[in-house]
Design an enzyme around this catalytic site. Structure first.
Site, short mmCIF file in Angstrom:
data_model
loop_
_atom_site.label_atom_id
_atom_site.label_comp_id
_atom_site.label_asym_id
_atom_site.label_seq_id
_atom_site.Cartn_x
_atom_site.Cartn_y
_atom_site.Cartn_z
N GLU A 228 0.78 -1.25 0.00
CA GLU A 228 0.00 0.00 0.00
C GLU A 228 0.81 1.30 0.00
OE1 GLU A 228 -3.06 -0.38 3.05
OE2 GLU A 228 -4.11 -1.92 1.90
N GLU B 123 -7.12 -7.63 -1.52
CA GLU B 123 -7.54 -7.41 -0.13
C GLU B 123 -8.96 -6.89 -0.12
OE1 GLU B 123 -5.51 -4.94 2.69
OE2 GLU B 123 -3.54 -5.76 2.20
#
Ligand SMILES: *[C@@H]1O[C@H](CO)[C@@H](O)[C@H](O)[C@H]1NC(C)=O
Ligand SMILES: *[C@@H]1O[C@H](CO)[C@@H](O)[C@H](O)[C@H]1NC(C)=O
Ligand SMILES: *[C@@H]1O[C@H](CO)[C@@H](O)[C@H](O)[C@H]1NC(C)=O
Ligand SMILES: *[C@@H]1O[C@H](CO)[C@@H](O)[C@H](O)[C@H]1NC(C)=O
Ligand SMILES: *[C@@H]1O[C@H](CO)[C@@H](O)[C@H](O)[C@H]1NC(C)=O
Length: 638
Positions: A220, A316
């Site tokens: 991320e 995710e």
């Protein structure tokens, strides 16, 4: 001391075939404090069987030994290797380049829809993370739930050799992040040198594992930089330079030199090749036209499939639930086990986590007061949300929208496991107990599923999704309608359709109101089933599935009386549980305070009797088992 010596590599086969050997006199050179040399072992293709991911074939592994002898000194190493090709395919999806690139894994030439979740460390203390019983139970639970991939998250650990060895044996492909997550990192040369050494050591240690499919630079951080999560916008170009120094110049270079064979992504989520083209920090790392996405939505009703993105690959997604009371009890005294206790608040690490969970629960389920019901409802809500989302991703595998979106080829929910007893996104709690989600995962990741939906314009449609490489014709789809509050168990309608099973195909579509006419003023829900032929005489091709055509909040929920009628022991490890109910019961949930797995759980009981088998991890004391066994079902007030 001379380092001159003999290097031998041997690949072993089953007894019939002699090993293949290569032997070389070498004088290894010193590189970064270790001696290095190379030996090539030629293995004819026809001598070996391929390694396949779970669901596609066997996981054939071969012993490879390498030894080095120099005078009286000798060393030998044995590893297990598999033969397979893995590609990450990123090709234009249409003639118009603005429609983006595909993003999927191809193993031995076969496109694979990645099914699984994310792995975090298995214990809060790294030195306890390689407990073989715990890791084995988690990974075999993943296999039992039809996983073929786990993403080892960049906020955790490079896992033990044992972890990857088990993944090799179980056919669980590994998406391996490097250990950088949710932060901006330094870029001074001392740090970069240390990172470079670490990456080379880890990639050298792990690269022989057949299961490892991909390396990724971080978790991320591309999105964090682009979206200014950590206040870096005042000097974006400075932080971008640092980002490139670390993930491209240092990590990518180190990975590519230690393992040129595997794909490398700088970040997850990223746009893959498009991220590289845009200079490694793309305009929108979460684009649904490229690469992978992480999708979380804590506001919308997760039981509605309409909210989910049409992505190429969801690496995710998920929502929280509470672990079982038995698991919480291991870390608590009885006075801690009430809603709002200091203990429970301390263990909630998502800001507003309980409020979010409660608001999401109330979108579909009745009011609750006790912790027991909160746990039960949070697990129903999590199972339903991740089920709805995952089925949506699987349905989209063959669908290319005009926008270029669709062609989804991966669904890795967040997260498989826990590091302690706490509310979290996991499908298996810290004690190894499957939450309702894990039982649902076993069904929604099955090789073939039926997936019924209601569209925004009140159309009822059923899609069949199959991972099989062959089509199945003349399969029989059964659609049954049940009244929530019926007192007998008879469906109000029972229809059968002759269908072909192929990739992802919508096999029937009808007006919802027409379908529901037989229900009159009562509310109905739908059960879908799939058989290879006559439903009365042939095997089911897919697990039974269901959809609520009326939100549960407005349905006339039954208040069934579900009882454990009897329990019989079978062999040393199994108990056969016979359940009985006086009317249809939803979300029937069994709990046993001992480690093991039920054959079904969280199911709807549509018959007066049902048998469920419990398989214990240890030899079973049936009396003890019965004294701990508990059953719950949904009621309008609990
Ligand atoms: C960004 O950081 C660089 C390096 O420290 C500096 O030269 C530059 O002036 C900074 N830019 C801004 C807008 O602060
Ligand atoms: C399966 O059916 C589809 C759609 O009819 C067809 O395009 C495809 O070639 C078939 N695949 C096989 C393996 O027969
Ligand atoms: C199902 O449809 C196929 C193709 O249309 C046909 O050949 C077959 O006989 C049908 N099977 C049944 C059980 O109706
Ligand atoms: C089911 O609920 C409907 C609507 O509340 C009611 O009219 C009907 O009598 C109920 N049926 C049974 C069997 O309880
Ligand atoms: C939880 O783990 C402990 C310790 O391994 C074990 O004694 C207990 O039976 C487990 N409980 C459940 C519900 O699995």
């Amino acid at each position: 001391m001379s380092t001159e010596g003999v290097l031998v590599a041997s690949l072993f086969f089953d007894r019939q075939s002699p090993a293949i050997r290569a032997r070389k006199n070498v004088r290894p050179i010193l590189v970064n404090n270790h001696l290095e040399d190379r030996i090539i072992l030629n293995v004819p293709k026809e001598k070996v069987e391929l390694w396949w991911p779970n669901g596609y074939g066997e996981q054939k592994l071969y012993d490879l030994t390498v030894s080095f002898k120099s005078g009286p000194q000798a060393s030998r190493k044995l590893i297990k290797i598999g033969f397979r090709e893995i590609e990450l395919v990123q090709d234009p999806v249409a003639a118009d380049p603005d429609k983006g690139l595909s993003f999927y894994f191809k193993v031995n030439g076969v496109p694979i829809f990645a099914k699984g979740s994310n792995w975090i460390p298995s214990h809060v203390l790294p030195e306890h993370s390689a407990n073989i019983e715990r890791v084995h139970n988690l990974l075999s639970s993943a296999k039992q739930a039809n996983f073929n991939m786990l993403r080892v998250w960049g906020g955790g650990l490079y896992e033990s050799d044992m972890f990857y060895q088990l993944c090799d044996e179980l056919g669980i492909m590994v998406w391996q992040d490097m250990m950088f997550a949710c932060n901006m990192y330094p870029s001074e040369s001392g740090f970069l040198n240390s990172v470079s050494t670490e990456i080379q050591q880890q990639v050298n240690r792990l690269q022989h594992h057949a299961s490892i499919a991909l390396w990724a630079g971080n978790n991320e951080n591309e999105a964090a930089l682009r979206e200014n999560w950590y206040g870096t916008a005042h000097n974006f170009s400075l932080y971008k330079q640092d980002y490139i120094k670390l993930y491209v110049d240092t990590i990518k270079t180190a990975v590519k030199s230690a393992d040129p064979t595997r794909p490398f992504l700088t970040s997850s989520p990223s746009n893959g090749l498009e991220t590289e083209k845009e200079g490694y920090v793309s305009e929108n790392p979460q684009s649904s036209l490229y690469g992978d996405v992480h999708y979380y939505n804590y506001m919308a009703n997760g039981w509605s499939w309409l909210i989910y993105p049409k992505t190429r690959f969801a690496s995710e997604y998920g929502i929280q639930s509470l672990p079982s009371l038995a698991t919480l009890s291991q870390a608590a005294v009885p006075s801690d086990l009430v809603i709002g206790s200091k203990f429970l608040n301390h263990r909630q690490h998502l800001a507003g986590g309980y409020e979010i969970m409660t608001l999401l629960i109330y979108k579909n389920l009745p009011q609750f007061n006790s912790l027991e019901t909160f746990i039960y409802f949070s697990q129903i809500n999590q199972a339903m949300t991740v089920k709805t989302e995952t089925e949506t991703y699987r349905r989209e595998r063959s669908k290319l929208y005009d926008t270029g979106e669709g062609l989804t080829m991966g669904a890795l929910y967040w997260q498989l496991n826990d590091i302690w007893q706490a509310p979290s996104w996991s499908s298996i709690d810290y004690n190894g107990t499957w939450k309702m989600l894990h039982y649902y995962a076993k069904d929604f990741f099955a090789p073939i599923i039926t997936s019924p939906v209601v569209t925004a314009d009140s159309i009822f449609a059923v899609t069949i999704v199959s991972d099989l490489l062959i089509n199945i014709s003349s399969a029989q789809l059964v659609i049954k309608l049940y009244k929530y509050n019926s007192t007998d168990f008879a469906p109000v309608s029972d229809q059968q359709f002759n269908v072909t099973v192929s990739k992802s195909t919508e096999v029937m579509r009808t007006d919802l109101n027409e379908l529901l006419q037989v229900c009159g003023s009562d509310h109905c829900f739908v059960i879908t089933q799939l058989f290879s032929g006559d439903p009365a005489t042939t095997e089911a091709l897919a697990p039974d599935n269901f959809v609520f055509t009326t939100p549960l909040t407005s349905a006339q929920l039954p208040s069934p009386n579900v009882k454990i009628k009897r329990v019989d022991s079978r062999m040393d490890y199994e108990a056969v549980i016979t359940l009985q109910t006086d009317r249809i019961a939803l979300f029937v949930w069994l709990e046993a305070d001992i480690p093991g797995i039920f054959s079904h759980n969280g199911f709807h009981m549509l018959e007066p009797k049902k048998q469920v088998v419990f398989t214990s991890y240890h030899p079973l004391n049936v009396q003890q088992f019965i004294s701990h066994l508990k059953v719950t079902a949904l009621k309008s007030t609990m």
